[in-house]
Write an enzyme that holds these catalytic residues in place. Sequence first.
Site, mmCIF file in Angstrom:
data_model
loop_
_atom_site.group_PDB
_atom_site.id
_atom_site.type_symbol
_atom_site.label_atom_id
_atom_site.label_comp_id
_atom_site.label_asym_id
_atom_site.label_seq_id
_atom_site.Cartn_x
_atom_site.Cartn_y
_atom_site.Cartn_z
ATOM 1 N N GLY A 44 0.726 -1.004 0.063
ATOM 2 C CA GLY A 44 0.097 -0.062 -0.051
ATOM 3 C C GLY A 44 0.804 1.362 0.020
ATOM 4 C CE1 TYR A 71 10.659 -16.969 7.363
ATOM 5 C CE2 TYR A 71 11.019 -18.810 6.047
ATOM 6 C CZ TYR A 71 11.414 -17.561 6.432
ATOM 7 O OH TYR A 71 12.573 -17.198 5.810
HETATM 8 N N1 LIG Z 1 18.980 -15.519 6.101
HETATM 9 C C1 LIG Z 1 18.606 -16.464 5.273
HETATM 10 O O1 LIG Z 1 19.395 -17.432 4.730
HETATM 11 C C2 LIG Z 1 17.261 -16.170 4.491
HETATM 12 C C3 LIG Z 1 16.910 -17.006 3.285
HETATM 13 C C4 LIG Z 1 15.928 -16.658 2.685
HETATM 14 C C5 LIG Z 1 15.188 -15.678 3.008
HETATM 15 N N2 LIG Z 1 15.397 -14.793 4.081
HETATM 16 C C6 LIG Z 1 14.680 -13.790 4.425
HETATM 17 O O2 LIG Z 1 15.210 -12.586 4.266
HETATM 18 C C7 LIG Z 1 14.850 -11.850 5.358
HETATM 19 C C8 LIG Z 1 15.935 -11.276 6.319
HETATM 20 O O3 LIG Z 1 16.414 -12.484 6.893
HETATM 21 P P1 LIG Z 1 17.560 -12.362 8.001
HETATM 22 O O4 LIG Z 1 18.254 -13.752 8.092
HETATM 23 O O5 LIG Z 1 18.118 -11.250 8.102
HETATM 24 O O6 LIG Z 1 16.617 -12.649 9.399
HETATM 25 P P2 LIG Z 1 16.957 -11.757 10.714
HETATM 26 O O7 LIG Z 1 15.751 -12.489 11.725
HETATM 27 O O8 LIG Z 1 18.051 -11.555 10.936
HETATM 28 O O9 LIG Z 1 16.206 -10.192 10.297
HETATM 29 C C9 LIG Z 1 14.830 -9.960 10.428
HETATM 30 C C10 LIG Z 1 14.420 -8.535 10.910
HETATM 31 O O10 LIG Z 1 13.019 -8.547 10.615
HETATM 32 C C11 LIG Z 1 12.791 -7.786 12.177
HETATM 33 N N3 LIG Z 1 11.364 -7.953 12.176
HETATM 34 C C12 LIG Z 1 10.689 -9.104 12.468
HETATM 35 N N4 LIG Z 1 9.298 -8.980 12.636
HETATM 36 C C13 LIG Z 1 9.144 -7.689 12.304
HETATM 37 C C14 LIG Z 1 8.148 -6.730 12.201
HETATM 38 N N5 LIG Z 1 6.799 -7.438 12.433
HETATM 39 N N6 LIG Z 1 8.109 -5.656 12.131
HETATM 40 C C15 LIG Z 1 9.392 -4.924 11.852
HETATM 41 N N7 LIG Z 1 10.665 -5.686 11.901
HETATM 42 C C16 LIG Z 1 10.442 -7.103 12.060
HETATM 43 C C17 LIG Z 1 13.494 -8.488 13.094
HETATM 44 O O11 LIG Z 1 13.766 -7.726 14.386
HETATM 45 C C18 LIG Z 1 14.802 -8.554 12.255
HETATM 46 O O12 LIG Z 1 15.709 -7.589 12.525
HETATM 47 C C19 LIG Z 1 13.689 -12.429 6.023
HETATM 48 O O13 LIG Z 1 12.334 -11.881 5.461
HETATM 49 C C20 LIG Z 1 13.849 -13.776 5.778
HETATM 50 O O14 LIG Z 1 12.675 -14.552 5.696
HETATM 51 C C21 LIG Z 1 16.681 -15.170 4.874
#
Ligand SMILES: NC(=O)c1ccc[n+]([C@@H]2O[C@H](COP(=O)([O-])OP(=O)(O)OC[C@H]3O[C@@H](n4cnc5c(N)ncnc54)[C@H](O)[C@@H]3O)[C@@H](O)[C@H]2O)c1
Length: 164
Positions: A106, A149
């Site tokens: 949005g 998830y």
């Molecule tokens: N790390 C990986 O290997 C991987 C692989 C595939 C996809 N991803 C995706 O990449 C993104 C980042 O992953 P990451 O490894 O850095 O994870 P991470 O947990 O280190 O970072 C996620 C961040 O989102 C914040 N967060 C969670 N819920 C929230 C909310 N409701 N409002 C605001 N902030 C919120 C957390 O505090 C954190 O800082 C995620 O969406 C994850 O699904 C990561």
Amino acid sequence: MATRWGKRVLVTGGSGFLGSHLCDRLISEGCEVLCVDNFYTGDKSNIAQLLDEHRFELMRHDVTFPLYVEVDEIYNLACPASPIHYQFDPVQTTKTSVHGAINLLGLAKRTKAKILQASTSEVYGDPLEHPQEEGYWGHVNPIGPRSCYDEGKRCAETLFFDYH
Ligand SMILES: NC(=O)c1ccc[n+]([C@@H]2O[C@H](COP(=O)([O-])OP(=O)(O)OC[C@H]3O[C@@H](n4cnc5c(N)ncnc54)[C@H](O)[C@@H]3O)[C@@H](O)[C@H]2O)c1
């Protein structure tokens, strides 16, 4: 690099593992970065090096609630990524992916911002094909412990394509 100078970029989940490195990169490219995070799994120490940077702004905010800011680009990374974290409160995990996507799409629509969604190969569930091609729809379970998830991210993909 010059074309990104001065761009206002929103990074949700910006204090997490990937988001904090993305914030570093965007600042180094000359962008103005708004880092939004509820610090569920992220930590201020990940972005401590940016806190004195005048082009960097940190906002504590949960993406399941609407956000009213003016930006040119959005990177939606907010979502706990490790099973121990996303299974702790599965309803909040689904809300983060689904309500978060709705709120940020949005915002992108209103501001005409370009938006990127951090999805995951988990959208394929327990895949029967390796490697998974873009045309593969997956082998998914809607009611398992990982579903908050996987299905949340699948629904976010649906929303992104429907907005597109
Ligand atoms: N790390 C990986 O290997 C991987 C692989 C595939 C996809 N991803 C995706 O990449 C993104 C980042 O992953 P990451 O490894 O850095 O994870 P991470 O947990 O280190 O970072 C996620 C961040 O989102 C914040 N967060 C969670 N819920 C929230 C909310 N409701 N409002 C605001 N902030 C919120 C957390 O505090 C954190 O800082 C995620 O969406 C994850 O699904 C990561």
